[in-house]
Write an enzyme that holds these catalytic residues in place. Structure first.
Site, short mmCIF file in Angstrom:
data_model
loop_
_atom_site.label_atom_id
_atom_site.label_comp_id
_atom_site.label_asym_id
_atom_site.label_seq_id
_atom_site.Cartn_x
_atom_site.Cartn_y
_atom_site.Cartn_z
N ARG A 247 0.87 -1.18 0.00
CA ARG A 247 0.00 0.00 0.00
C ARG A 247 0.90 1.23 0.00
O ARG A 247 1.93 1.25 0.68
CB ARG A 247 -0.90 0.02 1.25
N GLU A 276 -3.84 7.18 -4.13
CA GLU A 276 -4.54 6.59 -5.27
C GLU A 276 -6.05 6.82 -5.11
O GLU A 276 -6.53 6.82 -3.97
CB GLU A 276 -4.32 5.08 -5.32
N HIS A 296 -1.53 -0.27 -9.75
CA HIS A 296 -2.11 -1.18 -8.75
C HIS A 296 -2.64 -2.45 -9.43
O HIS A 296 -3.81 -2.81 -9.29
CB HIS A 296 -3.24 -0.47 -7.98
P1 NAD Z 1 -1.08 -10.66 5.10
O1 NAD Z 1 -1.96 -10.07 6.16
O2 NAD Z 1 -1.19 -12.10 4.81
O3 NAD Z 1 0.45 -10.35 5.46
C1 NAD Z 1 0.88 -9.15 5.95
C2 NAD Z 1 2.07 -9.42 6.87
O4 NAD Z 1 2.55 -8.15 7.33
C3 NAD Z 1 1.71 -10.25 8.10
O5 NAD Z 1 2.60 -11.34 8.23
C4 NAD Z 1 1.88 -9.27 9.25
O6 NAD Z 1 2.37 -9.90 10.43
C5 NAD Z 1 2.90 -8.31 8.69
N1 NAD Z 1 2.91 -7.05 9.40
C6 NAD Z 1 1.90 -6.44 10.09
N2 NAD Z 1 2.34 -5.32 10.64
C7 NAD Z 1 3.64 -5.22 10.32
C8 NAD Z 1 4.65 -4.27 10.62
N3 NAD Z 1 4.39 -3.21 11.42
N4 NAD Z 1 5.88 -4.45 10.13
C9 NAD Z 1 6.16 -5.52 9.34
N5 NAD Z 1 5.26 -6.47 9.04
C10 NAD Z 1 4.02 -6.31 9.52
O7 NAD Z 1 -1.35 -9.76 3.80
P2 NAD Z 1 -0.98 -10.14 2.29
O8 NAD Z 1 -2.13 -10.82 1.65
O9 NAD Z 1 0.36 -10.78 2.27
O10 NAD Z 1 -0.88 -8.67 1.67
C11 NAD Z 1 0.27 -7.87 1.90
C12 NAD Z 1 0.04 -6.47 1.34
O11 NAD Z 1 -0.18 -6.53 -0.07
C13 NAD Z 1 -1.18 -5.76 1.91
O12 NAD Z 1 -0.83 -4.39 2.13
C14 NAD Z 1 -2.20 -5.82 0.81
O13 NAD Z 1 -3.10 -4.73 0.88
C15 NAD Z 1 -1.29 -5.72 -0.41
N6 NAD Z 1 -1.88 -6.21 -1.66
C16 NAD Z 1 -1.61 -5.53 -2.81
C17 NAD Z 1 -2.11 -5.98 -4.02
C18 NAD Z 1 -1.82 -5.25 -5.30
O14 NAD Z 1 -2.54 -5.44 -6.28
N7 NAD Z 1 -0.77 -4.45 -5.37
C19 NAD Z 1 -2.92 -7.14 -4.07
C20 NAD Z 1 -3.14 -7.83 -2.88
C21 NAD Z 1 -2.62 -7.36 -1.68
#
Ligand code: NAD
Length: 350
Positions: A247, A276, A296
């Protein structure tokens, strides 16, 4: 009413892409009267209720807002299912209070696509793929100016922030490139789990100093907002690569622009940017040749969209069949006497 049974109405709202890569709409039409609806992305609850009031199930995009007021005014609506990632536009507790089921697609569905896209951005940055293409396009010749000579991924230290669904898959994919070391910062993951992935648990302030490439996969929270700020940029290795598919708000964009100008960041690849869909710093970022911006689109593969279409369709069918939907965000509503489905004569299996 069709013969002996009720044909439920399902609206696909502001989601032209639904069904473009699957036969999900045809599948849904065996169970529902399917309508496609376009509404003002900023529609107020009453206007939205006028448009969608007679619908039973909504397949929703990232807009408009589905507020409690909307659910209160649209007594017919049984469920809203969000296609895509994130559900900021659905008031889940408002839905629960009104007896409406709220669902999202399970996040494992986007895991592979976002992880692959992240690796694509890493490689495109390291090997100057976009610059090389632009060079040939504008010069119509084959030669190799030094600015097109990039870096290999092998023997590099990669820092991964967030080892969840996507970050963990990025780690698995990166191992195929013979990187020197993968450092992980994730305060919520047990260090033994990090080691089991063949990576090294570390603190953010250690990671930023050691990494040649930093890729971000944490959610946007109060704690992660501007996690990568000017102070942290100033302590990074000179020539670091920054990749963000999580994000936009995790990076302070003004600080990134500063770090690009200072030559601290050699290349940045961003699928997400603060603000965005109209990021205020977009035009400034695009002045840099060493920045890649994509809209995105990390989850945007045919395979992923097909899986998302199917997941949403299956949950819609589960809901009207009295089964528990897989992507439910408010499971407590299923036990609630307010659950709207109760008044529809369906035998509920929960
Ligand atoms: P997820 O919840 O499975 O994993 C996120 C991880 O981040 C978890 O392991 C959590 O412990 C960790 N985390 C939480 N707080 C933290 C911190 N302060 N410091 C470091 N790590 C921390 O989520 P995901 O499905 O792996 O998604 C990850 C990111 O990707 C999210 O921000 C999601 O919105 C984004 N995303 C983007 C797209 C895109 O099209 N670009 C698509 C899907 C997801």
């Amino acid at each position: 009413v069709y013969g002996a049974y009720v044909m439920y109405r399902l609206a696909i709202v502001n989601l032209g892409i639904y069904g473009a890569f699957s036969n999900a709409e045809e599948f849904l039409s065996r169970y529902f009267k399917v309508v496609r609806v376009s509404v003002d992305p900023k529609a107020a609850p009453d206007a939205l209720a006028r448009e969608l009031g007679d619908v039973d199930v909504i397949i929703a995009s990232s807009n408009p807002q589905y507020s409690r007021e909307f659910f209160r005014l649209s007594k017919n609506v049984l469920a809203v299912i969000r296609w895509g990632v994130g559900y900021d536009n659905i008031d889940v507790s408002g839905a629960t209070e009104e007896g409406v089921i709220a669902c999202v697609i399970p996040n494992y569905i986007v895991r592979e696509s976002v992880a692959e896209f992240t690796v694509a951005l890493i490689l495109a940055s390291l090997r100057r793929v976009t610059l090389a293409h632009n060079f040939v396009k504008s010069n119509l010749r084959f030669s190799r100016p030094t600015y097109l000579i990039g870096d290999d991924l092998r023997d590099k230290v990669v820092g991964v922030i967030g080892l969840g669904n996507i970050g963990s898959r990025v780690v698995e994919l990166l191992k195929a490139f013979n990187v020197k070391q993968i450092l992980v910062y994730d305060p919520y993951v047990n260090p033994d789990v990090v080691r089991a992935y063949g990576a090294y648990p570390t603190h953010i302030d250690d990671l930023i100093v050691k990494a040649d490439i930093i890729t971000i996969h944490a959610p946007l929270t109060k704690e992660t907002y501007h996690l990568i700020n000017k102070d942290r940029f100033s302590r990074m290795k000179r020539g670091v690569y920054i990749i963000n598919t999580s994000r936009g708000g995790l990076i302070d964009t003004e600080a990134l622009i500063w770090a690009l100008r200072e030559g601290i960041v050699k290349f940045a690849a961003l699928d997400v940017i603060e603000g965005e869909p109209e990021p205020p710093h977009l035009s400034e970022l695009l002045k840099f040749d060493n920045v890649i911006v994509t809209p995105h689109i990390a989850s945007g593969s045919v395979e992923c969209y097909r899986l998302m279409d199917e997941a949403v369709a299956l949950d819609a069918i589960r809901i009207i069949s009295g089964e528990k939907p897989v992507g439910i965000l408010n499971p407590e509503v299923l036990k609630s006497p307010n659950l709207r489905l109760r008044s529809r004569g369906i035998s509920l299996k929960y």
